[in-house]
Design an enzyme around this catalytic site. Structure first.
Site, short mmCIF file in Angstrom:
data_model
loop_
_atom_site.label_atom_id
_atom_site.label_comp_id
_atom_site.label_asym_id
_atom_site.label_seq_id
_atom_site.Cartn_x
_atom_site.Cartn_y
_atom_site.Cartn_z
N THR A 120 -7.34 -0.15 6.26
CA THR A 120 -8.40 0.84 6.45
C THR A 120 -9.30 0.45 7.62
OG1 THR A 120 -8.30 1.35 4.09
CG2 THR A 120 -10.19 2.20 5.25
N ASP A 155 -3.83 5.36 -5.21
CA ASP A 155 -5.25 5.46 -5.57
C ASP A 155 -5.47 6.38 -6.79
OD1 ASP A 155 -6.16 3.69 -3.71
OD2 ASP A 155 -7.12 5.15 -2.41
N ARG A 214 -8.04 13.94 3.31
CA ARG A 214 -7.37 13.06 2.33
C ARG A 214 -5.94 13.53 2.10
NH1 ARG A 214 -8.10 7.96 0.32
NH2 ARG A 214 -8.01 7.83 -1.95
N GLU A 240 -4.24 3.23 3.22
CA GLU A 240 -4.44 2.57 1.93
C GLU A 240 -4.15 1.08 2.02
OE1 GLU A 240 -5.86 1.50 -1.19
OE2 GLU A 240 -3.74 1.07 -1.47
N GLY A 253 -12.28 -1.67 2.86
CA GLY A 253 -12.48 -2.67 1.81
C GLY A 253 -12.16 -2.18 0.41
O1 DON Z 1 -9.47 5.49 -0.27
C1 DON Z 1 -9.71 4.36 -0.67
O2 DON Z 1 -10.73 4.08 -1.26
C2 DON Z 1 -8.72 3.25 -0.39
N1 DON Z 1 -7.40 3.79 -0.23
C3 DON Z 1 -9.16 2.50 0.81
C4 DON Z 1 -8.30 1.30 1.02
C5 DON Z 1 -8.98 0.23 1.74
O3 DON Z 1 -10.11 0.31 2.15
C6 DON Z 1 -8.21 -1.00 1.94
N2 DON Z 1 -9.06 -1.97 2.54
N3 DON Z 1 -9.43 -2.81 3.10
#
Ligand code: DON
Length: 594
Positions: A415, A455, A126, A435, A500
Site C-alpha cells: 500500500t 479484506d 475500491r 493489499e 499499514g
Molecule cells: O484496504 C485496506 O485496509 C488494506 N487492504 C490495506 C493494506 C495495507 O495497507 C498493507 N500495508 N502496509
C-alpha cells in the site's frame, strides 16, 4: 498561468548519483542503461528527511513513496497541472517502481478539497467481488475459513481493479492536462528501465517462494530464478503497452479489450487457486463518488473516507473520544496520553469490527457512530485511568440488525499514500493498494493483481448470525485506508495518509495528535515512534522512542509487544507561511515542492 518551476530533470550519471546517495536511495552500480535517480531537488529532499526536517514550498507540493513518482508529479505541477493531473502521473509511475504496493491491478480511495468551490468529496475506487462470488469464497468444503496465505496467492482473492477508473474519473473531473501526456513519464521509464530500489529488492527476496508460483510473476521478479537486487535495471515493456492503450482509449483500454482479457485469463487460468473474476465484472466496474465523512477535533474538521473504508469513522471516533482530554498538557511522552489514545482506539476497533462494511450492501450507522453524545458515553468508559478488560462494540443510534464482529485483519508491508497540493488551492489525499505486498502474486499485462478480497471476513456467520463484512457478489471489502484532509474555517490545513493495513488508523491518529495537540511539524509528526492498540495488546515500535513507554504501559496493566511499525505517512501542512511536506523515514518517499 503558473510559472514553469525549478524542477529540472537533472538525470545524472551513475557515479554522480552514487556520490549523492543518502541511506534510503538506490546505489545503481549496475546502471549504464535505464533511468537512475535522482534530481538535485530529490537529493535535497532526501537530505532534509535524513535530518528530520520538513520540506518547505509556497505554491505546490507532492509527497509520495518513490522519488521517480514524485518527480513525475512535480513536473506536472510545475507546468501548471492540477493535483488530479499530478496524481495520475504519480500513480502510473508508482505502479512501475513500487509494484509491490499499488498499481493498475489494485484499488484506491481519494479525498479531494476543491480550491475553487471549497467543497470536499471522495472517490471510491475500491475493488469489487466478482458477480460469481459467494459468502463462502474463502472457506473449505467443511465451511472452515482458509489460512490467510492459502487464500491470498492465486486468482481467488483478486477483486475487480478500481485504480485505473479512479485515475480517469479524477482527471475527467478536476484535471486539465492532456491525458496521454500524464502517462508518458511512466511509459518511458518502463521502456528505458529504472533502478530497483533497496526496499523492493528486500521485499522480493523475502517473498521469493510465493513470487515463484505464477510463471509470469516469477519471470519478472525472479529473472532466471534469481531475486532482483537493488540497483538492477528493470524494464517492463508490457506495462508500457498497457499504459499506451489507456493513453489512447482511456479507462476502456483497461476494462475491455486485450488488457481485460489478460486479467481474466490470469485469474481464471491461475495454476494455483483459480478465481472467478470475469469480463462482465471488469466491464461494469464503476468508481463511486461518496460524501466525505468529517468529524470535529480541536476546532478543525477531519475529513476522510467513509464505508467501505472504516478509516474516517474510526479516526473520527478516536479523536471524538479524546476531545475532552487535555493531551497538549499531558504531552507526547506521558503514558496517560497513550492510555487514552489506546483505549479510545480499542473501542473504535470494537465498533469497526461489528458495524463497518460496504454500506451499499449492509446498513452502516455512520452518523450514530460519530454522534458526539455517543462518543461522550464511550469516552466515559475510559475516563477513570484504568485499562478496559474487554473492549466491546457499543450501541449507536441505529436500527439494530443481525450483524456481528469479525477478527483482526493482518498488516502487511504494501500500500502507498499520495498527498498533493496544487497552486490553485486544490488538495488531494489518496491511499492506493494491491493489499498484501505483491498482491495475489499474479501478473497480467505488466502489472500485479490485487488480493483485496481477503479484506472480507473469511467467516460468513458467527454463531449463526451473518457478518457485516462477509463476501457478497459485487460488494467492496472493508478497508482501513484513511486518506485524510483536515480543514479549518473551510480551508485545508493538513493532508495526510499512510499504508499499514489496520495499523493505518493508528498511524494517522498518531500523526494528527502529534501535529494538532503536540505542535510537531509534519516531518516530526510522521517520524514520531508509533504506539498502536487495536485489540488489547499495545504494539510499540521497536528501536524508537515509543519503546521507552513499554515499562510504564505494562505498569498500567497492558500486555506490550515490540516490533516494526512500517507506516508510510506522507503529509503536507498548509499555513500562513506556506507549505511544509513530511515523508516517512520508514520508507523511500520524498516531498518536492516549489
Ligand atoms: O484496504 C485496506 O485496509 C488494506 N487492504 C490495506 C493494506 C495495507 O495497507 C498493507 N500495508 N502496509
Amino acid at each position: 498561468m503558473h510559472r514553469v518551476g525549478l524542477i529540472v530533470a537533472l538525470w545524472m550519471t551513475a557515479g554522480a548519483v552514487a556520490a549523492q546517495q543518502t541511506a534510503d536511495t538506490v546505489a545503481p552500480e549496475a546502471a549504464g542503461a535505464g533511468r537512475v535517480e535522482t534530481s538535485a531537488s530529490v537529493a535535497a529532499s532526501q537530505q532534509a528527511k535524513a535530518e528530520g526536517r520538513a520540506v518547505a514550498a509556497q505554491d505546490w507540493m507532492v509527497v509520495a513513496a518513490h522519488p521517480l513518482a514524485v518527480e513525475a508529479g512535480a513536473d506536472v505541477l510545475a507546468a501548471g497541472g492540477t493535483a488530479a493531473d499530478a496524481m495520475v502521473a504519480v500513480q502510473a509511475v508508482l505502479g512501475l517502481v513500487e509494484p509491490q504496493s499499488s498499481g493498475l491491478g489494485g484499488g484506491a480511495f481519494l479525498v479531494w478539497h476543491d480550491g475553487a468551490t471549497g467543497e470536499i468529496t471522495t472517490l471510491d475506487g475500491r475493488e469489487t467481488a466478482s458477480l460469481e462470488a459467494t459468502p463462502r469464497l474463502f472457506q473449505n468444503e467443511a465451511g472452515e475459513p482458509l489460512g490467510f496465505f492459502e487464500a491470498v496467492v492465486g486468482g481467488r482473492s483478486v477483486g475487480t481493479p478500481g485504480t485505473p477508473a479512479l485515475m480517469a474519473e479524477a482527471h475527467a473531473r478536476w484535471g486539465r492536462a492532456n491525458w496521454p501526456d500524464l502517462l508518458k513519464p511512466a511509459i518511458s521509464l518502463a521502456e528505458e528501465g529504472f533502478a530497483v530500489s533497496p526496499r523492493l529488492a528486500m521485499l522480493v527476496a523475502n517473498d521469493a517462494e510465493r513470487l515463484a508460483v505464477d510463471p509470469a510473476t516469477a519471470d519478472y521478479f525472479l529473472p532466471g530464478g534469481v531475486p532482483l537486487a537493488a540497483g538492477d535495471i528493470l524494464r517492463n515493456p508490457a506495462y508500457a503497452e498497457t499504459l499506451r492503450r489507456i493513453a489512447d482509449h482511456g479507462e476502456a483500454g483497461f476494462y475491455t479489450g486485450p488488457v481485460a482479457a489478460a486479467i481474466t485469463e490470469a485469474v481464471q487460468g491461475a495454476n494455483h487457486n483459480p478465481g472467478l473474476l470475469g469480463p462482465l465484472d471488469l466491464a461494469i466496474y464503476r468508481v463511486k463518488e461518496r460524501a466525505a465523512v468529517c468529524a470535529p477535533y480541536r476546532g478543525h474538521e477531519v475529513c476522510g473516507m467513509g464505508p467501505p473504508s472504516s478509516g474516517a469513522v474510526a479516526v473520527g471516533q478516536i479523536l471524538g473520544m479524546l476531545e475532552g482530554s487535555d493531551l497538549a498538557a499531558l504531552g507526547a511522552r506521558n503514558p496517560e496520553s497513550w492510555r487514552l489514545i489506546g483505549e479510545a482506539s480499542r473501542l473504535a476497533f470494537a465498533d469497526r469490527g461489528r458495524y463497518l462494511a460496504d454500506s451499499d450492501f449492509v446498513p452502516v450507522p455512520v452518523q450514530g457512530l460519530l454522534d458526539p453524545a455517543y462518543l461522550a458515553d464511550r469516552a466515559a468508559l475510559i475516563a477513570d485511568g484504568g485499562v478496559l478488560e474487554e473492549a466491546i462494540a457499543g450501541e449507536p443510534e441505529f436500527d439494530h440488525t443481525l450483524l456481528w464482529s469479525d477478527g483482526p485483519t493482518l498488516e502487511q508491508p504494501a500500500t502507498t499514500h499520495i498527498s498533493i497540493v496544487d497552486s490553485e488551492g486544490n488538495a488531494l489525499s489518496m491511499t492506493s493498494t494491491i493489499e498484501n505486498a505483491f498482491g495475489a502474486r499474479l501478473m497480467a499485462a505488466g502489472f500485479l493483481l490485487n488480493n483485496e478480497l481477503t479484506d472480507f471476513s473469511f467467516r460468513s456467520h458467527e454463531g449463526g448470525v451473518p457478518v457485516a463484512n462477509r463476501v457478497e457478489p459485487g460488494k467492496r471489502p472493508r478497508s482501513s485506508m484513511s486518506p485524510t484532509i483536515v480543514r479549518q474555517d473551510g480551508q485545508p490545513v493538513l493532508v495526510l495518509g499512510s499504508p499499514g493495513g489496520s495499523g493505518i488508523i493508528g498511524y494517522v491518529v498518531n500523526a494528527l495528535v502529534a501535529h494538532l495537540d503536540w505542535g510537531m511539524d509534519v516531518q516530526e509528526a510522521v517520524q514520531m515512534g508509533h504506539l498502536l492498540n487495536r485489540f488489547g495488546i499495545y504494539d510499540l515500535e521497536e528501536g524508537s522512542e515509543a519503546a521507552d513507554l513499554a515499562a510504564p504501559l505494562e505498569a498500567l496493566g497492558y500486555e506490550v509487544r515490540l516490533g516494526a511499525q512500517t507506516s508510510g505517512l506522507h503529509a503536507i501542512s498548509l499555513g500562513p507561511d506556506g507549505l511544509l511536506g513530511g515523508a516517512d523515514p520508514r520508507r523511500e518517499g520524498v516531498a518536492l515542492g516549489e
